[in-house]
Design a protein around this motif. Structure first.
Motif, short mmCIF file in Angstrom:
data_model
loop_
_atom_site.label_atom_id
_atom_site.label_comp_id
_atom_site.label_asym_id
_atom_site.label_seq_id
_atom_site.Cartn_x
_atom_site.Cartn_y
_atom_site.Cartn_z
N ASP A 1 0.83 -1.20 0.00
CA ASP A 1 0.00 0.00 0.00
C ASP A 1 0.87 1.26 0.00
OD1 ASP A 1 -2.21 1.68 0.17
OD2 ASP A 1 -2.38 1.48 2.36
N GLY A 2 0.66 2.11 -1.01
CA GLY A 2 1.38 3.37 -1.10
C GLY A 2 2.73 3.29 -1.79
N THR B 1 5.53 2.45 -4.83
CA THR B 1 5.63 2.59 -6.28
C THR B 1 6.65 1.60 -6.83
OG1 THR B 1 5.05 4.95 -6.19
CG2 THR B 1 6.16 4.17 -8.18
N THR C 1 1.88 2.99 -8.81
CA THR C 1 1.66 3.20 -7.39
C THR C 1 0.36 2.52 -6.98
OG1 THR C 1 2.77 5.34 -7.52
CG2 THR C 1 1.40 4.94 -5.58
N ALA D 1 -2.69 1.53 -4.17
CA ALA D 1 -3.43 2.01 -3.01
C ALA D 1 -4.45 0.96 -2.60
CB ALA D 1 -4.13 3.33 -3.31
N ARG E 1 -2.13 3.67 -9.88
CA ARG E 1 -1.82 4.82 -10.72
C ARG E 1 -0.64 4.43 -11.59
NH1 ARG E 1 -2.77 10.59 -9.74
NH2 ARG E 1 -1.53 11.82 -11.20
N SER F 1 -0.55 10.11 -16.94
CA SER F 1 -0.93 9.21 -15.85
C SER F 1 -2.35 8.70 -16.04
CB SER F 1 -0.82 9.91 -14.50
OG SER F 1 -1.65 11.06 -14.44
N VAL G 1 -5.26 6.34 -13.79
CA VAL G 1 -5.62 5.69 -12.54
C VAL G 1 -6.74 4.70 -12.80
CG1 VAL G 1 -6.64 6.01 -10.25
CG2 VAL G 1 -4.86 7.56 -11.04
N SER H 1 -9.34 2.18 -10.80
CA SER H 1 -9.91 2.00 -9.45
C SER H 1 -9.87 0.56 -8.99
CB SER H 1 -11.36 2.50 -9.42
OG SER H 1 -12.19 1.65 -10.20
N ALA I 1 -8.68 6.71 0.00
CA ALA I 1 -7.46 6.27 -0.70
C ALA I 1 -7.57 6.50 -2.20
CB ALA I 1 -7.19 4.80 -0.40
N ASP J 1 -7.22 10.29 -3.04
CA ASP J 1 -5.82 10.73 -3.03
C ASP J 1 -5.08 10.27 -4.28
OD1 ASP J 1 -6.30 11.85 -0.54
OD2 ASP J 1 -5.47 10.15 0.57
N LEU J 2 -5.32 9.04 -4.70
CA LEU J 2 -4.58 8.46 -5.82
C LEU J 2 -4.92 9.12 -7.14
CD1 LEU J 2 -2.56 6.02 -6.26
CD2 LEU J 2 -4.57 4.73 -7.04
#
Length: 253
Positions: free
Chosen positions: A125-126, A128, A137, A139, A151, A158, A160, A162, A170, A173-174
């Motif tokens: 978690d968190g 990269t 990265t 999450a 991400r 970039s 992302v 889900s 979380a 933020d991502l």
């Protein structure tokens, strides 16, 4: 970056789409690097229309539900027993224990956790991880099993994804500042939805608005869910560009 939607049906393969599967591509060292994101039920066949299987460089699995990973069995068979020779070992980012779990889906006679063909690395978690041109990265998000949004970034763009998740900070933020937000919307606002499982279109739109994303792509809509209602929910919280994805669609960044 290029995103290809191989499958986008929520929870199970539908008549018009396999379950979750995406290919993300970018230039790398004079060639195209291909990252496979999820390989859900029914996706391995259509994947072969869009990519030579031997050309896949790495796999990222968001979580270990059938509609996101069960066709790894097909990839394992091809990569190990191809008549032109076994593939080089493929890096696989996945939740802890993925190798042993996938053996259970494939069959009990395989007792080495598929590690001859797949180099499993557990999400943190968190953290990269760099794979080719991609900084990925992870999450930890809100789902009944360990599940990760991701991400995927190059030096210039970039995306992302889900994965599957209920509401969670979380994800907010991502997603901040992402060019493209590929977000699930399995539920509708009018339904009696169980908690900590999936998002509605309105929730997907809200995360896109909070994050100031460039474009929202809505995915993982089950066959039994009214896509028009999902779209209406999205528009209630998001006024930027969006699309409800379909199998075979491609997007350039």
């Amino acid at each position: 970056m290029k995103l290809t939607v191989i499958g986008c049906a929520g929870s199970f393969a539908g008549p018009d789409s396999p379950a979750s599967c995406y290919v993300v591509e970018a230039p790398f060292e004079g060639r195209t690097y291909r990252l496979l994101v999820d390989l859900g039920s029914g996706a391995f066949g259509p994947l072969q229309r869009h990519s030579t299987i031997r050309d896949l460089d790495a796999v990222a699995l968001s979580h270990l539900h059938a509609d996101h990973c069960f066709d790894m069995s097909g990839l394992y068979v091809v990569s190990r027993y191809h008549p032109d020779g076994a593939f080089d070992q493929i890096p696989v980012l996945a939740p802890e224990g993925a190798g042993d779990f996938l053996v259970g889906a494939y069959g009990a006679e395989e007792d080495r956790g598929m590690r001859e063909q797949f180099a499993f690395k557990a999400w943190q978690d968190g953290a990269t991880v760099q794979l080719g041109p991609f900084a990925i990265t992870a999450a930890l998000v809100n789902h009944p099993v360990p599940a990760f949004a991701m991400r995927i970034a190059t030096a210039t763009h970039s995306l992302v994804y889900s994965g599957d998740t209920g509401p969670t900070d979380a994800l907010a933020d991502l997603v901040e500042g992402a060019d493209l937000f590929l977000c699930e919307a399995s539920f509708v606002e009018s339904g009696e939805n169980p908690p900590n499982l999936h998002l509605t279109g309105a929730e997907a739109g809200s995360y896109a608005t909070r994050g100031g994303v460039g474009r929202l792509l809505v995915t993982h809509i089950p066959t039994w869910t009214d896509r028009a209602e999902v779209e209406s929910d999205v528009k209630s919280t998001w006024d930027g560009p969006y699309e409800l994805v379909t199998a075979g669609s491609t997007y350039q960044l």
